[in-house]
Design a protein around this motif. Structure first.
Motif, mmCIF file in Angstrom:
data_model
loop_
_atom_site.group_PDB
_atom_site.id
_atom_site.type_symbol
_atom_site.label_atom_id
_atom_site.label_comp_id
_atom_site.label_asym_id
_atom_site.label_seq_id
_atom_site.Cartn_x
_atom_site.Cartn_y
_atom_site.Cartn_z
ATOM 1 N N ALA A 39 0.862 -1.194 0.000
ATOM 2 C CA ALA A 39 0.000 0.000 0.000
ATOM 3 C C ALA A 39 0.887 1.229 0.000
ATOM 4 O O ALA A 39 1.660 1.439 0.927
ATOM 5 C CB ALA A 39 -0.892 0.004 1.231
ATOM 6 N N MET A 40 0.798 2.021 -1.040
ATOM 7 C CA MET A 40 1.620 3.230 -1.112
ATOM 8 C C MET A 40 0.857 4.473 -0.685
ATOM 9 O O MET A 40 1.450 5.496 -0.392
ATOM 10 C CB MET A 40 2.127 3.449 -2.541
ATOM 11 C CG MET A 40 3.055 2.390 -3.053
ATOM 12 S SD MET A 40 4.623 2.400 -2.191
ATOM 13 C CE MET A 40 5.414 3.793 -2.949
ATOM 14 N N CYS A 41 -0.491 4.421 -0.724
ATOM 15 C CA CYS A 41 -1.230 5.637 -0.353
ATOM 16 C C CYS A 41 -2.145 5.415 0.845
ATOM 17 O O CYS A 41 -2.390 6.324 1.613
ATOM 18 C CB CYS A 41 -2.015 6.175 -1.542
ATOM 19 S SG CYS A 41 -3.354 5.119 -2.090
ATOM 20 N N PHE A 42 -2.657 4.191 1.050
ATOM 21 C CA PHE A 42 -3.523 3.938 2.195
ATOM 22 C C PHE A 42 -2.711 4.032 3.482
ATOM 23 O O PHE A 42 -1.553 3.626 3.536
ATOM 24 C CB PHE A 42 -4.145 2.536 2.070
ATOM 25 C CG PHE A 42 -4.913 2.115 3.284
ATOM 26 C CD1 PHE A 42 -6.166 2.631 3.537
ATOM 27 C CD2 PHE A 42 -4.364 1.221 4.189
ATOM 28 C CE1 PHE A 42 -6.874 2.263 4.670
ATOM 29 C CE2 PHE A 42 -5.061 0.842 5.331
ATOM 30 C CZ PHE A 42 -6.315 1.367 5.565
ATOM 31 N N GLY A 50 -6.079 6.365 0.727
ATOM 32 C CA GLY A 50 -6.263 5.183 -0.129
ATOM 33 C C GLY A 50 -6.942 5.546 -1.439
ATOM 34 O O GLY A 50 -7.496 6.644 -1.602
ATOM 35 N N GLY A 51 -6.861 4.591 -2.379
ATOM 36 C CA GLY A 51 -7.546 4.783 -3.666
ATOM 37 C C GLY A 51 -6.785 5.619 -4.672
ATOM 38 O O GLY A 51 -7.350 6.013 -5.692
ATOM 39 N N LYS A 52 -5.519 5.937 -4.417
ATOM 40 C CA LYS A 52 -4.781 6.809 -5.343
ATOM 41 C C LYS A 52 -3.727 6.052 -6.169
ATOM 42 O O LYS A 52 -3.508 6.367 -7.319
ATOM 43 C CB LYS A 52 -4.035 7.916 -4.573
ATOM 44 C CG LYS A 52 -4.850 8.634 -3.529
ATOM 45 C CD LYS A 52 -5.700 9.714 -4.168
ATOM 46 C CE LYS A 52 -6.382 10.580 -3.130
ATOM 47 N NZ LYS A 52 -7.214 9.858 -2.165
ATOM 48 N N CYS A 53 -3.047 5.094 -5.527
ATOM 49 C CA CYS A 53 -1.834 4.567 -6.179
ATOM 50 C C CYS A 53 -2.050 3.271 -6.954
ATOM 51 O O CYS A 53 -1.292 2.953 -7.851
ATOM 52 C CB CYS A 53 -0.743 4.352 -5.141
ATOM 53 S SG CYS A 53 -1.081 2.983 -4.013
ATOM 54 N N ARG A 54 -3.048 2.496 -6.606
ATOM 55 C CA ARG A 54 -3.400 1.211 -7.236
ATOM 56 C C ARG A 54 -2.395 0.084 -6.990
ATOM 57 O O ARG A 54 -2.447 -0.930 -7.668
ATOM 58 C CB ARG A 54 -3.643 1.333 -8.749
ATOM 59 C CG ARG A 54 -4.294 2.583 -9.250
ATOM 60 C CD ARG A 54 -5.598 2.874 -8.611
ATOM 61 N NE ARG A 54 -6.703 2.042 -9.054
ATOM 62 C CZ ARG A 54 -7.935 2.148 -8.548
ATOM 63 N NH1 ARG A 54 -8.186 3.018 -7.598
ATOM 64 N NH2 ARG A 54 -8.896 1.355 -8.968
ATOM 65 N N THR A 55 -1.454 0.240 -6.080
ATOM 66 C CA THR A 55 -0.522 -0.876 -5.849
ATOM 67 C C THR A 55 -1.192 -2.017 -5.098
ATOM 68 O O THR A 55 -0.679 -3.122 -5.062
ATOM 69 C CB THR A 55 0.722 -0.445 -5.039
ATOM 70 O OG1 THR A 55 0.289 0.259 -3.893
ATOM 71 C CG2 THR A 55 1.681 0.378 -5.833
ATOM 72 N N CYS A 56 -2.349 -1.734 -4.475
ATOM 73 C CA CYS A 56 -2.986 -2.752 -3.641
ATOM 74 C C CYS A 56 -4.031 -3.550 -4.413
ATOM 75 O O CYS A 56 -4.852 -4.225 -3.800
ATOM 76 C CB CYS A 56 -3.624 -2.077 -2.431
ATOM 77 S SG CYS A 56 -4.996 -1.009 -2.897
ATOM 78 N N ALA A 76 -9.199 -2.116 -5.992
ATOM 79 C CA ALA A 76 -8.257 -1.573 -4.996
ATOM 80 C C ALA A 76 -8.666 -2.120 -3.630
ATOM 81 O O ALA A 76 -9.750 -1.811 -3.130
ATOM 82 C CB ALA A 76 -8.315 -0.050 -5.010
ATOM 83 N N CYS A 78 -7.744 -1.519 -0.678
ATOM 84 C CA CYS A 78 -7.868 -0.590 0.444
ATOM 85 C C CYS A 78 -9.215 0.114 0.445
ATOM 86 O O CYS A 78 -9.617 0.691 1.439
ATOM 87 C CB CYS A 78 -6.737 0.439 0.412
ATOM 88 S SG CYS A 78 -6.816 1.564 -0.984
HETATM 89 S S1 FES Z 1 -3.008 1.603 -1.238
HETATM 90 FE FE1 FES Z 1 -3.044 3.013 -2.878
HETATM 91 S S2 FES Z 1 -4.833 2.483 -3.951
HETATM 92 FE FE2 FES Z 1 -4.867 1.152 -2.247
#
Ligand code: FES
Ligand code: SF4
Length: 360
Positions: A39-42, A50-56, A76, A78
């Motif tokens: 998780a890079m944004c959550f 959350g919901g920004k980076c899509r790594t999850c 996503a 998160c």
């Molecule tokens: S942690 Fe970034 S979109 Fe889910």
């Protein structure tokens, strides 16, 4: 009071019961290990993150017991809550592994490969992701997006070129400080973290933006270029602080305190927020009550240098030398102007230069 409803969810073939309303990512973190998506944004402590980076991203192969149809696209984790009987695939799905590699490639389009000089190296989530999913070369042929570095006041420097627009620092300033003076300006590929008219970030607790930043975009000016984190010894310490819990991690080299951060859990998230005074102004060992070495649980090279359980071999030199201690044959400080013992690198304002050592 009615009992909390529990949902059964299976992630990578492991089944767990979690309260209704739990996100897939948080359910996966309860199982732990590699089942938990990156998780890079959550950030569980920041509302709305959350919901920004899509790594999850994960694959939902069965929606729920009532409606077992798989979800048509990767979701996503998160931002998607579990349903009863849901089945999810993370590392067991080739589609997810492939998509994650694509996301990492996107994140690296503009991110400089300056890990060798970046202060975040060794504890950077993007660096870890690049090792796990990155390619050895880029397919991007256009000029990269670059920005000048900005000093956001006396303690924080913004290196926007490294930013991945996760918004964590904006949520932190919104939810922790009295007055947010930075945010996201512009849209699309022009979007950037900025203060609009040069302002300094000097609210109490604003230093926490450094800890939440998953990359090296926001750095601690009192620590920049002073040392690599894996050469430092993280120690748990506390002090009686009227503003925050005063529970921190000190990053020491010998007796010198090079930096002070909040304590982080195995997901790299801050356990308790700390104030600016503890973070930036208490850089002497005598300011703190040291509790002991901190185990860095998020996989990292940092704890490799901990020799907490080592049994030292018996010192035999004196025994075989009729009780005489070995002589010091050469004191390097007599030969070199570098690393003079009386100069404390941790206390120099900014990175050390030859002028700090009074070069001939
Ligand atoms: S942690 Fe970034 S979109 Fe889910
Ligand atoms: S500066 Fe760091 S925390 Fe802020 S949006 Fe960029 S990457 Fe996220």
């Amino acid at each position: 009071m009615s009992e909390q409803q529990l949902f059964k969810v299976t992630i990578d073939n492991i089944t767990i019961d979690v309260p209704a309303g739990t996100s897939i990512l948080e359910a996966a973190r309860k199982i732990g290990g590699e089942v938990a998506p990156p998780a890079m944004c959550f950030y569980s402590k920041l509302k709305g993150s959350g919901g920004k980076c899509r790594t999850c991203l994960v694959e939902v192969s069965k929606g729920s017991e009532k409606d077992p149809r798989p979800m048509p696209k990767l979701v996503a984790s998160c931002r998607t809550t579990v349903m009863d009987g849901m089945e999810v695939k993370n590392i067991t799905s080739p589609k997810v592994v492939d998509a994650r590699a694509g996301i990492v490639e996107f994140l690296l389009l503009n991110h400089p490969l300056d890990c060798p000089i970046c202060d975040q190296a060794g504890e950077c989530h993007l660096q870890d992701l690049s090792y796990e999913h990155g390619k050895e070369a880029t397919r991007y042929e256009f000029q990269r997006r670059t920005f000048k570095k900005h000093d956001l006041g006396p303690y924080i420097q913004l290196h926007m070129t490294r930013c991945i627009m996760c918004f964590r620092c904006v949520f932190t300033a919104d939810q922790l400080t009295e007055n947010r003076v930075h945010g996201v300006l512009d849209r699309g590929d022009h979007a950037e973290i900025a203060t609009f008219i040069e302002k300094s970030l000097d609210n109490d607790f604003i230093g926490n933006v450094i800890d939440v930043c998953p990359v090296g975009a926001l750095t601690d000016k009192t620590f920049r270029f002073k040392n690599r984190v894996w050469f430092l010894k993280p120690m748990d310490a506390h002090r009686d602080c009227p503003k925050c819990s005063g529970k921190v991690t000190l990053w020491n080299r010998g007796e010198e305190v090079f930096r002070v951060t909040a304590r982080k859990d195995e997901w790299g998230e801050v356990e308790e927020w700390i104030c600016n005074e503890c973070r930036f102004e208490k850089k002497l060992s005598s300011d703190w009550v040291i509790e002991g070495p901190r185990e860095i649980s998020r996989h990292s090279v940092i704890s490799q240098g901990h020799y907490v359980h080592t049994v030292k071999p018996t010192e035999t030199f004196k025994a075989v030398n009729d009780g005489r201690a070995p002589h010091l044959l050469l004191n390097i400080h007599h030969e070199s102007d570098v690393n003079k013992p009386e100069i404390e690198l941790s206390l120099i304002n900014g990175p050390a230069h030859s002028t700090n050592f009074n070069a001939r």
